[in-house]
Write a protein that holds these residues in place. Structure first.
Motif, PDB file in Angstrom:
ATOM      1  N   GLN A 303      33.920  37.437  37.001  1.00  0.00           N
ATOM      2  CA  GLN A 303      35.331  37.660  37.305  1.00  0.00           C
ATOM      3  C   GLN A 303      35.965  38.630  36.307  1.00  0.00           C
ATOM      4  O   GLN A 303      36.853  39.415  36.660  1.00  0.00           O
ATOM      5  CB  GLN A 303      36.097  36.330  37.336  1.00  0.00           C
ATOM      6  CG  GLN A 303      36.256  35.627  36.004  1.00  0.00           C
ATOM      7  CD  GLN A 303      35.106  34.696  35.707  1.00  0.00           C
ATOM      8  OE1 GLN A 303      34.098  34.709  36.416  1.00  0.00           O
ATOM      9  NE2 GLN A 303      35.253  33.883  34.680  1.00  0.00           N
ATOM     10  N   ASN A 304      35.501  38.612  35.053  1.00  0.00           N
ATOM     11  CA  ASN A 304      36.021  39.548  34.055  1.00  0.00           C
ATOM     12  C   ASN A 304      35.492  40.963  34.287  1.00  0.00           C
ATOM     13  O   ASN A 304      36.200  41.947  34.040  1.00  0.00           O
ATOM     14  CB  ASN A 304      35.650  39.074  32.650  1.00  0.00           C
ATOM     15  CG  ASN A 304      36.264  37.725  32.310  1.00  0.00           C
ATOM     16  OD1 ASN A 304      37.395  37.448  32.699  1.00  0.00           O
ATOM     17  ND2 ASN A 304      35.524  36.884  31.610  1.00  0.00           N
ATOM     18  N   ILE A 305      34.261  41.078  34.772  1.00  0.00           N
ATOM     19  CA  ILE A 305      33.697  42.394  35.096  1.00  0.00           C
ATOM     20  C   ILE A 305      34.462  43.015  36.267  1.00  0.00           C
ATOM     21  O   ILE A 305      34.805  44.205  36.246  1.00  0.00           O
ATOM     22  CB  ILE A 305      32.195  42.270  35.421  1.00  0.00           C
ATOM     23  CG1 ILE A 305      31.427  41.780  34.187  1.00  0.00           C
ATOM     24  CG2 ILE A 305      31.630  43.602  35.899  1.00  0.00           C
ATOM     25  CD1 ILE A 305      29.995  41.392  34.467  1.00  0.00           C
ATOM     26  N   LEU A 306      34.754  42.194  37.277  1.00  0.00           N
ATOM     27  CA  LEU A 306      35.555  42.685  38.405  1.00  0.00           C
ATOM     28  C   LEU A 306      36.932  43.130  37.940  1.00  0.00           C
ATOM     29  O   LEU A 306      37.468  44.156  38.396  1.00  0.00           O
ATOM     30  CB  LEU A 306      35.690  41.596  39.468  1.00  0.00           C
ATOM     31  CG  LEU A 306      34.411  41.091  40.138  1.00  0.00           C
ATOM     32  CD1 LEU A 306      34.737  39.981  41.126  1.00  0.00           C
ATOM     33  CD2 LEU A 306      33.688  42.225  40.841  1.00  0.00           C
ATOM     34  N   LEU A 307      37.511  42.368  37.039  1.00  0.00           N
ATOM     35  CA  LEU A 307      38.832  42.706  36.514  1.00  0.00           C
ATOM     36  C   LEU A 307      38.799  44.027  35.756  1.00  0.00           C
ATOM     37  O   LEU A 307      39.738  44.837  35.851  1.00  0.00           O
ATOM     38  CB  LEU A 307      39.321  41.584  35.605  1.00  0.00           C
ATOM     39  CG  LEU A 307      40.766  41.668  35.104  1.00  0.00           C
ATOM     40  CD1 LEU A 307      41.737  41.703  36.269  1.00  0.00           C
ATOM     41  CD2 LEU A 307      41.074  40.488  34.189  1.00  0.00           C
ATOM     42  N   ALA A 308      37.717  44.299  35.015  1.00  0.00           N
ATOM     43  CA  ALA A 308      37.580  45.564  34.285  1.00  0.00           C
ATOM     44  C   ALA A 308      37.549  46.741  35.251  1.00  0.00           C
ATOM     45  O   ALA A 308      38.150  47.792  35.000  1.00  0.00           O
ATOM     46  CB  ALA A 308      36.309  45.541  33.435  1.00  0.00           C
ATOM     47  N   ILE A 309      36.854  46.581  36.388  1.00  0.00           N
ATOM     48  CA  ILE A 309      36.800  47.653  37.397  1.00  0.00           C
ATOM     49  C   ILE A 309      38.197  47.945  37.927  1.00  0.00           C
ATOM     50  O   ILE A 309      38.633  49.101  38.004  1.00  0.00           O
ATOM     51  CB  ILE A 309      35.865  47.255  38.552  1.00  0.00           C
ATOM     52  CG1 ILE A 309      34.415  47.152  38.072  1.00  0.00           C
ATOM     53  CG2 ILE A 309      35.956  48.267  39.693  1.00  0.00           C
ATOM     54  CD1 ILE A 309      33.455  46.631  39.129  1.00  0.00           C
ATOM     55  N   MET A 310      38.942  46.904  38.283  1.00  0.00           N
ATOM     56  CA  MET A 310      40.238  47.093  38.900  1.00  0.00           C
ATOM     57  C   MET A 310      41.289  47.613  37.911  1.00  0.00           C
ATOM     58  O   MET A 310      42.141  48.428  38.275  1.00  0.00           O
ATOM     59  CB  MET A 310      40.713  45.775  39.519  1.00  0.00           C
ATOM     60  CG  MET A 310      39.877  45.328  40.689  1.00  0.00           C
ATOM     61  SD  MET A 310      39.935  46.540  42.035  1.00  0.00           S
ATOM     62  CE  MET A 310      38.214  46.908  42.228  1.00  0.00           C
ATOM     63  N   LEU A 311      41.227  47.150  36.667  1.00  0.00           N
ATOM     64  CA  LEU A 311      42.152  47.677  35.655  1.00  0.00           C
ATOM     65  C   LEU A 311      41.900  49.163  35.405  1.00  0.00           C
ATOM     66  O   LEU A 311      42.843  49.952  35.290  1.00  0.00           O
ATOM     67  CB  LEU A 311      41.991  46.889  34.353  1.00  0.00           C
ATOM     68  CG  LEU A 311      42.699  45.538  34.270  1.00  0.00           C
ATOM     69  CD1 LEU A 311      42.302  44.806  32.997  1.00  0.00           C
ATOM     70  CD2 LEU A 311      44.217  45.729  34.318  1.00  0.00           C
ATOM     71  N   SER A 312      40.641  49.546  35.324  1.00  0.00           N
ATOM     72  CA  SER A 312      40.300  50.952  35.148  1.00  0.00           C
ATOM     73  C   SER A 312      40.812  51.790  36.315  1.00  0.00           C
ATOM     74  O   SER A 312      41.363  52.880  36.125  1.00  0.00           O
ATOM     75  CB  SER A 312      38.778  51.099  35.018  1.00  0.00           C
ATOM     76  OG  SER A 312      38.397  52.452  35.003  1.00  0.00           O
ATOM     77  N   ALA A 313      40.661  51.257  37.529  1.00  0.00           N
ATOM     78  CA  ALA A 313      41.147  51.974  38.715  1.00  0.00           C
ATOM     79  C   ALA A 313      42.659  52.143  38.684  1.00  0.00           C
ATOM     80  O   ALA A 313      43.193  53.216  38.999  1.00  0.00           O
ATOM     81  CB  ALA A 313      40.712  51.237  39.978  1.00  0.00           C
ATOM     82  N   THR A 314      43.369  51.098  38.288  1.00  0.00           N
ATOM     83  CA  THR A 314      44.837  51.159  38.230  1.00  0.00           C
ATOM     84  C   THR A 314      45.320  52.221  37.249  1.00  0.00           C
ATOM     85  O   THR A 314      46.230  53.006  37.547  1.00  0.00           O
ATOM     86  CB  THR A 314      45.403  49.788  37.820  1.00  0.00           C
ATOM     87  OG1 THR A 314      44.944  48.797  38.729  1.00  0.00           O
ATOM     88  CG2 THR A 314      46.916  49.801  37.803  1.00  0.00           C
TER      89      THR A 314
END
Length: 501
Positions: A303-314
């Protein structure tokens, strides 16, 4: 200049418009990343039936887009607009059906039908929100630059919505330790199904109570955000009827409009290119949680890895907005989407390492941002080009947007259903602490090899897309001339009528 100043949108209006895109992304991200693993390991639906639920739900979602587009085209204007009533009335029912997706019913039979019915119901209702919201892009301003700016605001908030969906769902569910079952092969039993049955007797469903409660809490929080965003959109954005009308007041019928839209070359080339791009990222999205849990072995970190992807995208959405303004949208497509390829390869080639995985996740998020922004930024250009070729035909914006979403969702449903079915054939073990080698190989193919191939194919198709920056500038000037001609004609008619009176 006076006309342009009238068409300018305030920052507040752009923000309110942008917030309306968050519900679709928050719920879509939670479903995309977590529904597959939820059905398999929490609801304990057989992998074959889970593939049917995901496939039918996505295909039904795709079918409802043109249906909703058709009914919108037949909707009369009200004092709230033509699109806003759809958004207002669909919201409460969407919240109810979304919550019931994450509820495990206490029934011995009919569980598959439960998830299928409420998944399809939610997809229908969220389509009644998102299709009119997408078409709203063409009704907030006639200025191309203002629509592009509003789209950039929207994409930033939508990617932020994916962050919220990932964070809320991931962090609430991730705090609960979901019990797993050891591999039956360690017990020396030749019949794995018998082994799993005996093991599950010692790990009854009661051990999953906390996990199931966590999923429902997350659904309640996301439902509250859905309502809040819908209210901000409805109260803060004004739908302008005149923004999309040029000359004629008589709209062409839906099927005539559909024929015109599907014969428009730039539209077909654009959706063909983004069809394969969206397929690549949806395959990655649908299988990434399982890939992190089993292949990489990061059960408590996915879940933290997914969050890193989405934060980077934002954080990189503003960069891509600057890039497409400076270098053009076609070049942004080539650079942005192709940048994902080396990272998709690296995540499966390199040895399992948590630090490397986070680096790859952040880098991949940069490409995800481009994939979010560019399709919705380029689609209004195609609609403008269509208007110039058919100046007396209007009211087809919902058709353009709904069929674009239809093609991407339909193929995504097929691919997601096939990928879940592939896991079943590979020998996926429900609630297993580990998976057989064939399952890990299948997951590597689904998150790396297949998406890379689809991205390369999409880049070849984008070579055929004809609307570059020079063409966009010509279309903008031609549309302005056409509107000025229409306005001057209307003013002369009014003057003539006044003189007669």
């Amino acid at each position: 200049r006076l006309q342009e100043s009238r068409e300018r949108l305030s920052v507040c209006s752009k923000l309110c418009y942008a917030v309306g895109g968050a519900p679709y992304q928050i719920t879509g991200c939670a479903l995309g990343f977590f529904l597959q693993i939820y059905l398999l390991d929490v609801a304990q639906v057989d992998a074959f039936y889970a593939s049917i639920i995901l496939f039918v739900g996505r295909v039904w979602d795709a079918i409802t887009d043109p249906m909703v587009g058709f009914f919108i085209s037949k909707t009369s204007w009200t004092r709230f607009g033509r699109l806003m009533p759809w958004i207002m009335f669909s919201t409460p029912f969407a919240i109810i059906s979304y919550f019931l997706i994450w509820f495990v019913p206490d029934i011995s039979t009919g569980q598959v039908m439960w998830y299928l019915v409420f998944y399809c119901a939610f997809q229908t209702l969220v389509t009644c929100f998102h299709v009119p919201y997408s078409a709203l892009t063409m009704f907030i301003s006639r200025e191309q630059s203002e629509r592009d700016s509003a789209t950039a605001y929207r994409m930033t908030v939508e990617v932020l919505g994916t962050v919220l969906g990932t964070a809320i769902q991931g962090q609430i569910v991730g705090k609960v330790d979901t019990p797993c079952v050891g591999s039956p092969f360690f017990f020396g039993l030749t019949n794995s199904s018998v082994a799993m049955e005996e093991l599950n007797m010692t790990h009854d469903t009661g051990s999953l109570t906390d996990t199931r409660n966590a999923y429902m809490i997350a659904a309640g929080v996301i439902g509250g955000l859905y309502v809040l965003c819908a209210l901000i959109l409805v109260l803060g954005v004004r739908e302008r009827r005149e923004s999309c009308e040029l000359q004629s007041d008589e709209p062409v019928s839906f099927f005539q409009g559909l024929k015109l839209v599907m014969n428009h070359g730039p539209y077909i080339k654009l959706i063909a290119g983004f069809l394969f791009t969206s397929l690549a990222f949806m395959l990655l999205e649908g299988n990434f949680a399982l890939f992190c849990t089993y292949t990489l072995g990061f059960r408590n970190e996915f879940q933290n890895i997914l969050l890193a992807i989405m934060l980077s995208a934002t954080l990189t959405i503003p960069f891509w907005q600057w890039f497409l303004t400076r270098f053009g949208k076609k070049r942004a497509v080539y650079v942005g989407i192709s940048s994902a390829i080396p990272f998709l390869i690296a995540v499966v080639v390199l040895d399992s390492n948590l630090f490397v995985t986070y680096v790859v996740a952040v880098a991949a998020g940069i490409s995800v941002a481009a994939a979010f922004l560019l399709p919705w930024s380029m689609l209004p250009d195609v609609i403008d080009d269509f208007k110039l070729q058919h100046p007396s035909s209007h009211g087809h914006e919902a058709i353009f947007f709904s069929f674009y979403v239809f093609f991407t969702k339909f193929t995504a449903g097929v691919s997601l259903g096939i990928s879940t079915l592939s896991l079943d054939f590979a020998g996926y073990q429900t609630r297993g602490c580990s998976q057989p080698g064939q399952v890990n190989l299948t997951l590597k193919m689904l998150v790396s090899a297949v998406p890379v191939g689809l991205i390369l194919l999409s880049l070849l198709l984008f070579k055929l897309y004809p609307i570059d920056e020079e063409k966009r500038s010509k279309n903008k000037k031609a549309l302005q001339d056409l509107r000025e001609e229409s306005n001057s004609s209307s003013e002369s008619d009014n003057t003539e009528l006044a003189s007669i009176v």
